[in-house]
Design a protein around this motif. Structure first.
Motif, PDB file in Angstrom:
ATOM      1  N   MET A   1       0.264   4.499   1.093  1.00 20.92           N
ATOM      2  CA  MET A   1      -0.282   3.450   2.407  1.00 20.92           C
ATOM      3  C   MET A   1       0.036   2.209   2.967  1.00 20.92           C
ATOM      4  N   SER A   2       0.597   2.204   3.937  1.00 19.78           N
ATOM      5  CA  SER A   2       1.275   0.839   4.531  1.00 19.78           C
ATOM      6  C   SER A   2       0.124   0.519   5.288  1.00 19.78           C
ATOM      7  N   PRO A   3       0.071  -0.793   5.118  1.00 18.35           N
ATOM      8  CA  PRO A   3      -1.319  -1.481   6.380  1.00 18.35           C
ATOM      9  C   PRO A   3      -1.292  -1.345   7.640  1.00 18.35           C
ATOM     10  N   THR A   4      -2.096  -1.428   8.248  1.00 16.29           N
ATOM     11  CA  THR A   4      -1.937  -0.893   9.698  1.00 16.29           C
ATOM     12  C   THR A   4      -3.266  -1.976  10.379  1.00 16.29           C
ATOM     13  N   LYS A   5      -3.799  -2.713   9.812  1.00 16.24           N
ATOM     14  CA  LYS A   5      -5.280  -3.452  10.588  1.00 16.24           C
ATOM     15  C   LYS A   5      -4.559  -5.053  10.623  1.00 16.24           C
ATOM     16  N   ILE A   6      -4.980  -5.600  11.280  1.00 18.97           N
ATOM     17  CA  ILE A   6      -4.689  -6.914  12.703  1.00 18.97           C
ATOM     18  C   ILE A   6      -5.784  -7.756  11.521  1.00 18.97           C
ATOM     19  N   PHE A   7      -5.494  -8.647  11.060  1.00 19.43           N
ATOM     20  CA  PHE A   7      -6.610  -9.434  10.004  1.00 19.43           C
ATOM     21  C   PHE A   7      -7.082 -10.388  11.286  1.00 19.43           C
ATOM     22  N   ILE A   8      -7.712 -11.133  11.684  1.00 15.16           N
ATOM     23  CA  ILE A   8      -8.018 -11.877  12.102  1.00 15.16           C
ATOM     24  C   ILE A   8      -8.706 -13.200  11.448  1.00 15.16           C
ATOM     25  N   SER A   9      -7.875 -14.452  11.007  1.00  8.34           N
ATOM     26  CA  SER A   9      -8.604 -15.445  10.849  1.00  8.34           C
ATOM     27  C   SER A   9      -9.004 -16.143  12.484  1.00  8.34           C
ATOM     28  N   GLU A  51      -9.864 -11.341   0.575  1.00  7.64           N
ATOM     29  CA  GLU A  51      -8.171 -11.509   0.182  1.00  7.64           C
ATOM     30  C   GLU A  51      -8.022  -9.814   0.385  1.00  7.64           C
ATOM     31  N   GLY A  52      -9.269  -8.584   0.016  1.00 11.07           N
ATOM     32  CA  GLY A  52      -8.701  -7.646  -0.107  1.00 11.07           C
ATOM     33  C   GLY A  52      -7.671  -7.327   0.866  1.00 11.07           C
ATOM     34  N   GLU A  53      -8.860  -7.645   2.036  1.00 10.67           N
ATOM     35  CA  GLU A  53      -8.279  -7.201   3.235  1.00 10.67           C
ATOM     36  C   GLU A  53      -6.810  -7.487   3.220  1.00 10.67           C
ATOM     37  N   ILE A  54      -6.727  -9.302   3.807  1.00  4.13           N
ATOM     38  CA  ILE A  54      -5.350  -9.351   3.224  1.00  4.13           C
ATOM     39  C   ILE A  54      -3.829  -8.840   2.793  1.00  4.13           C
ATOM     40  N   ARG A  55      -4.525  -8.625   1.556  1.00  7.11           N
ATOM     41  CA  ARG A  55      -3.905  -7.962   0.656  1.00  7.11           C
ATOM     42  C   ARG A  55      -3.293  -6.970   0.399  1.00  7.11           C
ATOM     43  N   GLU A  56      -4.297  -6.495   1.163  1.00  8.87           N
ATOM     44  CA  GLU A  56      -3.705  -4.560   1.116  1.00  8.87           C
ATOM     45  C   GLU A  56      -4.066  -3.738   2.564  1.00  8.87           C
ATOM     46  N   ASN A  57      -4.933  -4.189   3.458  1.00  9.47           N
ATOM     47  CA  ASN A  57      -4.594  -3.752   4.847  1.00  9.47           C
ATOM     48  C   ASN A  57      -4.289  -4.141   5.441  1.00  9.47           C
ATOM     49  N   ALA A  58      -3.512  -5.860   5.561  1.00  5.40           N
ATOM     50  CA  ALA A  58      -3.619  -6.396   6.455  1.00  5.40           C
ATOM     51  C   ALA A  58      -2.245  -6.366   7.202  1.00  5.40           C
TER      52      ALA A  58
END
Length: 79
Positions: A1-9, A51-58
């Protein structure tokens, strides 16, 4: 499954208002968004989750650059 989210820092709490504004606008356009004030709760292992969100879902990483954020170690760690 490819990442789909936009991560806002952003710098918490200084940039919370603009981060929330941006997140709401993106969600209204149909994007899946991750922003800490909507996802993290007291007691969470927040660095592991971030870190998980950035590496796996973003799929995209958006940095809110402000006078505060470029000096915050947490923001620099996310980058």
């Amino acid at each position: 499954m490819s990442p789909t989210k936009i991560f806002i820092s952003h710098a918490t709490p200084d940039d919370n208002e603009i981060a929330q504004w941006l997140a709401l606008r993106l969600m209204r356009e149909g994007y899946s968004v991750w922003v800490d004030m909507e996802r993290l709760r007291v007691g969470d292992d927040f660095w592991r989750e971030i870190e998980g969100e950035i590496r796996e879902n973003a799929a995209k990483f958006v940095l809110i650059l402000s006078k505060t954020s470029y000096k915050r170690q947490g923001v620099l760690d996310e980058l």
